[in-house]
Design a protein around this motif. Structure first.
Motif, PDB file in Angstrom:
ATOM      1  N   ARG A  49       0.830  -1.123   0.209  1.00  0.00           N
ATOM      2  CA  ARG A  49      -0.117  -0.040  -0.094  1.00  0.00           C
ATOM      3  C   ARG A  49       0.948   1.258   0.168  1.00  0.00           C
ATOM      4  N   VAL A  50       0.851   2.079  -0.913  1.00  0.00           N
ATOM      5  CA  VAL A  50       1.316   3.110  -1.187  1.00  0.00           C
ATOM      6  C   VAL A  50       0.811   4.668  -1.535  1.00  0.00           C
ATOM      7  N   SER A  51       1.181   5.429  -0.791  1.00  0.00           N
ATOM      8  CA  SER A  51       0.584   6.714  -0.929  1.00  0.00           C
ATOM      9  C   SER A  51       1.558   7.970  -1.153  1.00  0.00           C
ATOM     10  N   VAL A  52       1.374   9.163  -1.908  1.00  0.00           N
ATOM     11  CA  VAL A  52       2.221  10.319  -2.192  1.00  0.00           C
ATOM     12  C   VAL A  52       1.697  11.305  -1.660  1.00  0.00           C
ATOM     13  N   THR A  53       2.692  12.542  -1.335  1.00  0.00           N
ATOM     14  CA  THR A  53       1.994  13.814  -1.118  1.00  0.00           C
ATOM     15  C   THR A  53       2.227  14.770  -2.152  1.00  0.00           C
ATOM     16  N   VAL A  54       2.943  14.541  -3.391  1.00  0.00           N
ATOM     17  CA  VAL A  54       3.053  15.144  -4.399  1.00  0.00           C
ATOM     18  C   VAL A  54       2.821  14.175  -5.345  1.00  0.00           C
ATOM     19  N   PRO A  55       2.231  14.735  -6.638  1.00  0.00           N
ATOM     20  CA  PRO A  55       2.044  13.898  -7.997  1.00  0.00           C
ATOM     21  C   PRO A  55       3.424  13.325  -8.235  1.00  0.00           C
ATOM     22  N   THR A  56       3.534  11.673  -8.264  1.00  0.00           N
ATOM     23  CA  THR A  56       4.805  11.222  -8.817  1.00  0.00           C
ATOM     24  C   THR A  56       4.236  10.077 -10.032  1.00  0.00           C
ATOM     25  N   PRO A 141      10.719   4.625   6.475  1.00  0.00           N
ATOM     26  CA  PRO A 141      10.638   6.228   6.233  1.00  0.00           C
ATOM     27  C   PRO A 141      10.275   6.655   4.907  1.00  0.00           C
ATOM     28  N   ALA A 142       9.580   7.639   4.757  1.00  0.00           N
ATOM     29  CA  ALA A 142       9.121   7.956   3.335  1.00  0.00           C
ATOM     30  C   ALA A 142      10.493   8.531   2.164  1.00  0.00           C
ATOM     31  N   GLN A 143      10.314   8.348   1.118  1.00  0.00           N
ATOM     32  CA  GLN A 143      11.450   8.555   0.307  1.00  0.00           C
ATOM     33  C   GLN A 143      10.779   9.457  -1.137  1.00  0.00           C
ATOM     34  N   ASN A 144      11.116  10.512  -1.006  1.00  0.00           N
ATOM     35  CA  ASN A 144      10.875  11.471  -2.441  1.00  0.00           C
ATOM     36  C   ASN A 144       9.379  11.446  -2.413  1.00  0.00           C
ATOM     37  N   ASP A 145       8.606  11.862  -1.109  1.00  0.00           N
ATOM     38  CA  ASP A 145       7.094  12.213  -0.877  1.00  0.00           C
ATOM     39  C   ASP A 145       6.430  10.940  -1.219  1.00  0.00           C
ATOM     40  N   ILE A 146       7.009   9.778  -1.044  1.00  0.00           N
ATOM     41  CA  ILE A 146       6.171   8.431  -1.263  1.00  0.00           C
ATOM     42  C   ILE A 146       6.343   7.758   0.181  1.00  0.00           C
ATOM     43  N   ALA A 147       5.365   7.252   0.450  1.00  0.00           N
ATOM     44  CA  ALA A 147       5.099   6.589   1.754  1.00  0.00           C
ATOM     45  C   ALA A 147       4.478   4.890   1.527  1.00  0.00           C
ATOM     46  N   MET A 148       5.097   3.985   2.350  1.00  0.00           N
ATOM     47  CA  MET A 148       4.352   2.546   2.338  1.00  0.00           C
ATOM     48  C   MET A 148       3.793   2.467   3.694  1.00  0.00           C
ATOM     49  N   THR A 149       2.476   2.038   3.610  1.00  0.00           N
ATOM     50  CA  THR A 149       1.427   2.179   4.813  1.00  0.00           C
ATOM     51  C   THR A 149       1.238   0.526   5.032  1.00  0.00           C
TER      52      THR A 149
END
Length: 214
Positions: A49-56, A141-149
């Protein structure tokens, strides 16, 4: 005579001119490869499961596993928020891994997919054969505004269907599209520089000769 020589030298310089254009390769924008536990799966798999904080934007994905024999693998990018599959690859064959060795199985390059903030995505591989996938339960840890939940489980290789979720963090690699190549920059080779030096020296010698005779 000198004018003819000058013209020949200029032509040679142009012939030796090189265009410098460095290519750019795709780079991983997210990578998590734990060395912890391994869970055995058959005819299914675990998606991260992945989410981003900026368009990637991504153009390939990979997941780390150990296959006991040659396996068919499908790669999936799923919009978990609305329940639609954005990408399900054709089967791709990978050979068996050595005992205890986990390798990243990577998809072919696909049309760019842009992950958007506010959406949860399920991304990874499912297998038609037996393999083990690495995971850990701790935070990543998030990388390049990408997080694994966490993860979701896919029950069937033939008809991918998400049937449950968990908090484990499985290995994953997200690959962005290759950056555009830089604009060509005209440069001179070593031989062209030598010819240019000869041309300048010849011009200087001719100028001095004309001044003396004048």
């Amino acid at each position: 005579m000198f004018q003819r020589l000058q013209a020949l030298l200029i032509g040679a310089i142009i012939a030796f001119t090189l265009t410098g254009a460095g290519g750019a390769s795709a780079q991983a924008v997210f990578e998590y490869s734990p060395n912890g536990y391994g869970v055995t799966i058959n005819d299914g798999g675990y998606l991260a499961r992945v989410s981003v904080t900026v368009p990637t934007t991504i153009s390939a994905i990979a997941q780390q596993s150990n296959a006991t024999s040659s396996v068919n693998v499908k790669f999936i990018v799923r919009n978990q928020t609305n329940g639609t599959n954005m990408y399900v690859s054709q089967p791709k064959v990978f050979g068996a891994d050595a005992s205890g060795v986990y390798t990243f199985k990577q998809s072919d390059v696909f049309s760019n997919i842009t992950l958007q903030p506010g959406v949860v995505y399920s991304i990874g591989i499912i297998s038609e054969g037996l393999q083990s996938v690495r995971y850990l339960t701790g935070p990543v840890p998030a990388q390049n505004d990408i997080a694994m939940t966490g993860t979701v489980f896919v029950s069937s290789y033939a008809a991918p269907m998400v049937v449950g979720s968990g908090s484990e963090k499985f290995s994953l690699r997200l690959i962005g599209p290759a950056a555009p190549a830089p604009a060509p920059i005209p440069t001179l080779s070593e031989w062209a520089l030598i010819l240019l030096g000869v041309l300048l020296a010849g011009g200087a010698a001719l100028t001095l000769h004309r001044r003396r005779t004048a």
